[in-house]
Every structure is written in C-alpha cells, then in structure tokens.
Enzyme design. Sequence first.
Site, PDB file in Angstrom:
ATOM      1  N   THR A 233       0.848  -1.201   0.000  1.00  0.00           N
ATOM      2  CA  THR A 233       0.000   0.000   0.000  1.00  0.00           C
ATOM      3  C   THR A 233       0.881   1.248   0.000  1.00  0.00           C
ATOM      4  OG1 THR A 233      -0.130  -0.037   2.418  1.00  0.00           O
ATOM      5  CG2 THR A 233      -1.942  -1.097   1.228  1.00  0.00           C
ATOM      6  N   SER A 234       2.170   1.102  -0.366  1.00  0.00           N
ATOM      7  CA  SER A 234       3.076   2.264  -0.304  1.00  0.00           C
ATOM      8  C   SER A 234       3.236   2.960  -1.651  1.00  0.00           C
ATOM      9  CB  SER A 234       4.429   1.854   0.254  1.00  0.00           C
ATOM     10  OG  SER A 234       4.342   1.828   1.663  1.00  0.00           O
ATOM     11  N   ARG A 235       4.082   2.430  -2.497  1.00  0.00           N
ATOM     12  CA  ARG A 235       4.247   2.977  -3.843  1.00  0.00           C
ATOM     13  C   ARG A 235       4.484   1.823  -4.799  1.00  0.00           C
ATOM     14  NH1 ARG A 235       2.065   6.756  -2.347  1.00  0.00           N
ATOM     15  NH2 ARG A 235       2.667   8.945  -2.333  1.00  0.00           N
ATOM     16  N   ASP A 259      -2.442  -1.824  -3.542  1.00  0.00           N
ATOM     17  CA  ASP A 259      -3.254  -0.602  -3.657  1.00  0.00           C
ATOM     18  C   ASP A 259      -2.551   0.381  -4.581  1.00  0.00           C
ATOM     19  OD1 ASP A 259      -5.485   1.101  -2.807  1.00  0.00           O
ATOM     20  OD2 ASP A 259      -3.956   2.312  -1.802  1.00  0.00           O
ATOM     21  N   GLU A 264       0.556   3.227 -12.454  1.00  0.00           N
ATOM     22  CA  GLU A 264      -0.826   3.576 -12.127  1.00  0.00           C
ATOM     23  C   GLU A 264      -1.262   4.938 -12.655  1.00  0.00           C
ATOM     24  OE1 GLU A 264      -0.396   3.521  -7.744  1.00  0.00           O
ATOM     25  OE2 GLU A 264      -0.973   5.632  -7.763  1.00  0.00           O
ATOM     26  N   HIS A 296      -5.419   2.779  -5.372  1.00  0.00           N
ATOM     27  CA  HIS A 296      -4.844   3.831  -4.522  1.00  0.00           C
ATOM     28  C   HIS A 296      -5.919   4.485  -3.646  1.00  0.00           C
ATOM     29  CE1 HIS A 296      -0.922   6.293  -4.341  1.00  0.00           C
ATOM     30  NE2 HIS A 296      -1.579   6.435  -3.204  1.00  0.00           N
ATOM     31  N   ALA A 298      -6.184   3.486  -0.245  1.00  0.00           N
ATOM     32  CA  ALA A 298      -5.904   3.210   1.168  1.00  0.00           C
ATOM     33  C   ALA A 298      -6.072   4.466   2.029  1.00  0.00           C
ATOM     34  CB  ALA A 298      -4.515   2.627   1.330  1.00  0.00           C
TER      35      ALA A 298
END
Length: 329
Positions: A233-235, A259, A264, A296, A298
């Site tokens: 869920t970071s990058r 995420d 993206e 994205h 989160a």
Amino acid sequence: MKIAFFSTKPYDRRFFDTYNEKYGHDITYFETRLGRETFKLAEGFECVCVFVNDRVDEFILTALEAQGTRLIALRCAGFNNVNIARAKELDVSIVRVPAYSPYAVAEHTVGLMLALNRKIHWANSRVKEGNFSLDGLLGFDMRNRTVGLIGTGKIGERVAAILHGFGCTIIAYDKFKNQACEDKFGVQYVEQGELFEQSDIISLHCPLFKDTYHLIDHEAIGRMKKGVMIINTSRGALINARSAIEGLKSEKIGYLGIDVYEEEEDLFFEDKTFEIRTDDVFARLTTFPNVLITGHQAYFTEEAVSAISKTTLENISAYENGEELVNAV
Ligand code: NAD
C-alpha cells in the site's frame, strides 16, 4: 493566494471548498493531471497544488517557474513524483502533508490481508450467484503467523499495532528502529534478507527512493517462503510487477494485495470501463484469482481527506505569510 489545483475530483472540491472558507485562497480547479500538455493552465498561478500522479519533473518545474509559480503544494505524503533538486535550483518551494491518517492506510492494508486470506471477494460473488460451496475458500488463522513489515514509520507502526492485536509474530526491517514498535507491539527487527525468508506475510511501508525501487524483485521473491502473501500500500515501484507475475505463476507467491502499481498514473482515479486496456502487465495481474487490487484508495477516509485539505491549505497560508514551512520537503 491563487492556486491552480490539478487532478481535481468532486470529493477534492467538496473538502477543499469547505476548509477554504477559513483560509480564503483563490482556487481554480482543473480536472486534468499536471503534465507537459497541461502545465500552461497554471500560467500566472503562484501556487500549484498536485496529487500523487501529477508529474512535477525537471521540465514541468522549469516551465512552471518561468510562468510565475513559486510554490508546489503536494496534497499527499510521498514526493517521488517531484524533482526536488531542480526545485531547489529554481528556488521553488515544495510542501507536503507528511501525515494525515496513518490509521486509514494501515486499516486498508490489514483489510487486504484479511480479504485475501479468507477470499472474501470471491465468497461474496459466489453467494450472490447462489453458490454456497466452501470449496477453495480455506483460509488460515492470522494468530501466530509471522508478518514482516518493511518500514516501521507512521503507517508501519499502526499496522504493527493491529497485527499485535491479532496475535501475529511481527518482524521488521527499517533503517531506523521504532522503539514504540519494539516496546508496545513486540516487533523484532531483522535484516531484510531474514525478513524475506521468515515471513508468511510481507507488507511494504517504506517510501519509494532509489534504494527501494524494485525492492521486491526476482531475487527477493526467490528468498521468500512458498505461498507467501505480499501486500503493497506504499508505492507501486517498490515491486517489480513482472517478477511478481513470475512468482504468482510459479506459486511462490500465494497472495498479492496491492493498492498501488508502478504504472498507475495512466489508470488509477479514472473510470476506464469503456476504454481498451493497453497495459498488458496490469491486465495479467488482474487474471490471477489470488491477486486483489484496489486503485490507490488506502488513504481515502473522511478523516484522512479532511486532514489533507486542512494541512495543504495551512501550508499554503504559511508560505503566503512568510512563516516557517514546517512541512517543506
Ligand atoms: P514514514 O516516513 O512515517 O515511514 C517510512 C519508514 O520507512 C521510515 O521509518 C523510514 O526509516 C523507513 N525506510 C526508509 N527507507 C527504507 C528502506 N530502504 N528500507 C526499509 N525502511 C525504510 O512514512 P509513512 O507515513 O509511514 O508512509 C509510508 C509510505 O506509505 C509513504 O512513503 C507513501 O509512499 C505510502 N502511502 C500510501 C498511501 C496510500 O493511499 N496507498 C497513503 C499514504 C502514504
């Protein structure tokens, strides 16, 4: 201050308009992303406000500065999309929102873990189709499973707090130890390689820097336990998506929850229902039954978006009033 606001969504406008009643900035909202085709929209705006997938590279910064922009206000924590060195050369200030709700991201992270483990996404579809069979839905107890956290900053710490409640064994790798994680949640720090080898679940909570680019690649996956769950869920670029696909095909990776995705910026936050998908790597990821992808989201809670709006506007006011920029990058 005059603000050119890029990548605007209806919810951004709702939150920013509400909070801006206090600050009184002159905001012009653009739906488009900031990029080479759109930077001219910001002509004459002293402040440009951007989000995670707006491109603020050397070319864009140079062009914006020439058009009169003096401040880039990021309405997010990560700043990997900004060429910081060029901004310094041009004397363009960069501010961000370093923390808004680590709870939002941590809770979504654990949501992905639970959904993948208990196959909640499939189970829901099955029940709606009248299929009440449990075949294929077997999960595992989280209690006593080893979870490896890479990065134990604000979000990693909250993930540790939740997983501690589940009775997981938590190990972590970070360049700097977080004492609270050790003392309150029993986190044991190990070397990164050990974390790969020992974890049943690996969750990424470090920023995207040069040294973390493709942290999860073919070699790292090779060291992991068979059937490992990986959550990001970071990058997106922390994971080499092609290596992940190979890992999923060989069943080394048993579950993948993401995420964020390296490419993206051309996908997320838009409704692409009727568009032809051209990203074959992403398309392949969507074919695996044990891959769960969110776009994205989160961070996307009432509390987090409120905090983002408030801090962004405060940052801009601080710049306008010549105050110290506490959230400067
Ligand atoms: P933070 O700065 O509080 O924590 C990051 C931690 O990573 C720090 O403890 C740091 O020491 C550690 N770190 C740095 N380099 C490392 C390395 N090479 N290996 C291991 N650890 C390393 O940041 P945070 O608020 O916890 O956010 C973490 C990341 O989450 C952000 O960088 C951002 O990319 C991402 N994020 C995603 C969303 C979303 O909606 N999906 C929202 C907010 C933040």
